[in-house]
Design an enzyme around this catalytic site. Structure first.
Site, PDB file in Angstrom:
ATOM      1  N   LYS A   1       0.749  -1.382   0.034  1.00 43.64           N
ATOM      2  CA  LYS A   1       0.050  -0.012   0.014  1.00 43.64           C
ATOM      3  C   LYS A   1       0.900   1.125  -0.152  1.00 43.64           C
ATOM      4  O   LYS A   1       0.506   2.555  -0.827  1.00 43.64           O
ATOM      5  CB  LYS A   1      -0.465   0.075   1.147  1.00 43.64           C
ATOM      6  CG  LYS A   1      -2.041  -1.065   1.248  1.00 43.64           C
ATOM      7  CD  LYS A   1      -3.397  -0.214   1.895  1.00 43.64           C
ATOM      8  CE  LYS A   1      -4.425  -1.359   1.563  1.00 43.64           C
ATOM      9  NZ  LYS A   1      -5.781  -1.181   2.024  1.00 43.64           N
TER      10      LYS A   1
ATOM     11  N   LYS B   1      -3.495  -9.954  -7.126  1.00 42.93           N
ATOM     12  CA  LYS B   1      -4.829 -10.617  -6.420  1.00 42.93           C
ATOM     13  C   LYS B   1      -6.014  -9.524  -6.936  1.00 42.93           C
ATOM     14  O   LYS B   1      -5.743  -8.586  -7.663  1.00 42.93           O
ATOM     15  CB  LYS B   1      -4.725 -10.515  -4.699  1.00 42.93           C
ATOM     16  CG  LYS B   1      -5.082  -9.199  -4.278  1.00 42.93           C
ATOM     17  CD  LYS B   1      -4.639  -9.166  -3.234  1.00 42.93           C
ATOM     18  CE  LYS B   1      -4.350  -7.614  -2.151  1.00 42.93           C
ATOM     19  NZ  LYS B   1      -4.584  -8.346  -1.356  1.00 42.93           N
TER      20      LYS B   1
ATOM     21  N   LYS C   1     -10.571  -4.706  -5.376  1.00 43.04           N
ATOM     22  CA  LYS C   1     -11.847  -4.085  -5.386  1.00 43.04           C
ATOM     23  C   LYS C   1     -11.543  -2.101  -5.050  1.00 43.04           C
ATOM     24  O   LYS C   1     -12.262  -1.361  -5.723  1.00 43.04           O
ATOM     25  CB  LYS C   1     -13.075  -3.122  -4.853  1.00 43.04           C
ATOM     26  CG  LYS C   1     -12.717  -3.086  -2.925  1.00 43.04           C
ATOM     27  CD  LYS C   1     -13.866  -3.321  -1.880  1.00 43.04           C
ATOM     28  CE  LYS C   1     -13.612  -3.528  -0.628  1.00 43.04           C
ATOM     29  NZ  LYS C   1     -12.430  -4.021   0.245  1.00 43.04           N
TER      30      LYS C   1
END
Ligand code: TYM
Length: 328
Positions: free
Chosen positions: A113, A195, A198
């Site tokens: 992130k 992966k 969303k």
């Protein structure tokens, strides 16, 4: 497994994807039978990346509606928005003071992130797994249904619980992650090495729970596979393995049954069958979702009731913790 305490959460950082369902929400629903479940919309977690306040408020509520649409019964299992239960923030601080920088430095999601949000590597992004540990430990959860990507965070919660118990005496239940054997890591449809997420900027990479059937079919038809020409579950074939796993999860069939069913079939047949299996699961979810979301007053009542019930349990833990560390 009987009478365990179950806790899990999902961030309202976008419309959930098929991966959230396969990896976690499907088990949230299955675990409701015979267990005491608490489910939360983790809106405080979402603040680790910049949010539009009105959108965050709205998305938190619509995420709650979606959780109900997925089959969570809020009468049985308190469903609440994290920030409505102030004990989450309170426990997080005490746990922050019992977690080492070195432990947090090892969290792979922090590394991913911070690479993605290089302009906003805030302290919350770094300590977020501690807030999550608090979510779990507040309810004395035995079992935490999550996808593979959250396993490391649940392990951190275990380590924090054990350390705290050793230092201050038995306080927290030590939780276990609960990850599906098939579908613990659903992959992107456009890049099956990554992966499904969303927050991926490419909507073809994921199936949104609110996608139309025609869109779902189109996305699966275009899903990246390989040129082997054989339907089989094998190492080194992430695109193929992903389609097969999604099919198993949607239909409840085992991998062996699925492989027998598609023995000798072409990729096109498999892709259509996977799309159809997903549509069959998602369609009723969509219908319920719009119905629940449109009865706004009832939805707000459900969330308020969930928060009150959750807070009763959470306060017992915070009270015990505050006494033990000398804050009360
Ligand atoms: P979040 O919101 O990213 O995802 C919600 C759930 O979906 C699972 N998941 C996946 N499973 C399989 N394949 C994928 N590609 C995939 N992507 C996501 C996640 O593992 C998760 O179970 N920090 C958490 C939310 C949270 C939480 C908690 C979870 C907050 N507090 C306490 C458990 C307990 C998160 O960001 O999940």
């Amino acid at each position: 497994m009987e009478n365990k305490v179950i806790l899990s959460g999902i961030q309202p950082s976008g419309i959930p994807t098929l991966a959230n369902y396969v990896g976690a929400l499907r088990n949230w629903k299955l675990l409701q039978n015979g267990n005491d479940c608490y489910y939360c919309v983790a809106n405080m977690h979402a603040l680790t990346v910049r949010q539009n306040p009105d959108e965050l408020r709205e998305r938190s509520l619509s995420m709650a509606a979606l959780i109900i649409a997925f089959g969570i019964d809020p009468v049985k299992s308190p469903l609440f928005i994290q920030s409505d239960v102030h004990q989450h923030a309170e426990l997080a601080w005490v746990l922050d003071c019992n977690t080492y920088m070195g432990e947090l430095n090892r969290m792979t999601q922090f590394k991913d992130k911070s690479a993605k949000h290089a302009d906003n590597i805030n302290a919350g992004l770094f300590t977020y797994p501690v807030l999550m540990a608090g979510d779990i430990l507040l309810y004395q959860a035995d079992v935490v249904p999550v996808g593979n990507d959250q396993k490391q965070h649940v392990e951190l919660a275990r380590n924090i619980a054990i350390r705290f118990n050793n230092a201050f005496g038995e306080t927290f239940k030590v939780p276990e992650p609960y990850i599906p054997k098939i579908g613990g890591r659903v992959m992107s449809l456009t890049d099956p090495e990554k992966k499904m997420s969303k927050s991926d900027p490419n909507p073809n990479s994921y199936i949104s729970i609110l996608d139309d059937p025609a869109v779902i079919t189109k996305k699966f038809k275009r899903a990246v596979t390989d040129s082997e020409g054989r339907i089989a579950y094998e190492d080194g074939r992430p695109g193929m393995n992903n389609l097969l796993s999604i099919y198993c999860s949607m239909t409840g069939k085992t991998m062996d049954e699925t492989l027998r069913e598609f023995d000798g079939a072409g990729y096109g047949t498999l892709k259509t069958a996977v799309a159809d299996s997903v549509i069959e699961v998602i369609k009723p979810v969509q219908e319920t979702y719009y119905r629940v979301l449109n009865d706004r007053a009832e939805l707000e009542r459900i969330i308020k009731d969930g928060a009150q019930r959750a807070a009763e349990t959470a306060e017992k833990t915070v009270d015990a913790v505050y006494r033990k560390v000398g804050l009360r």
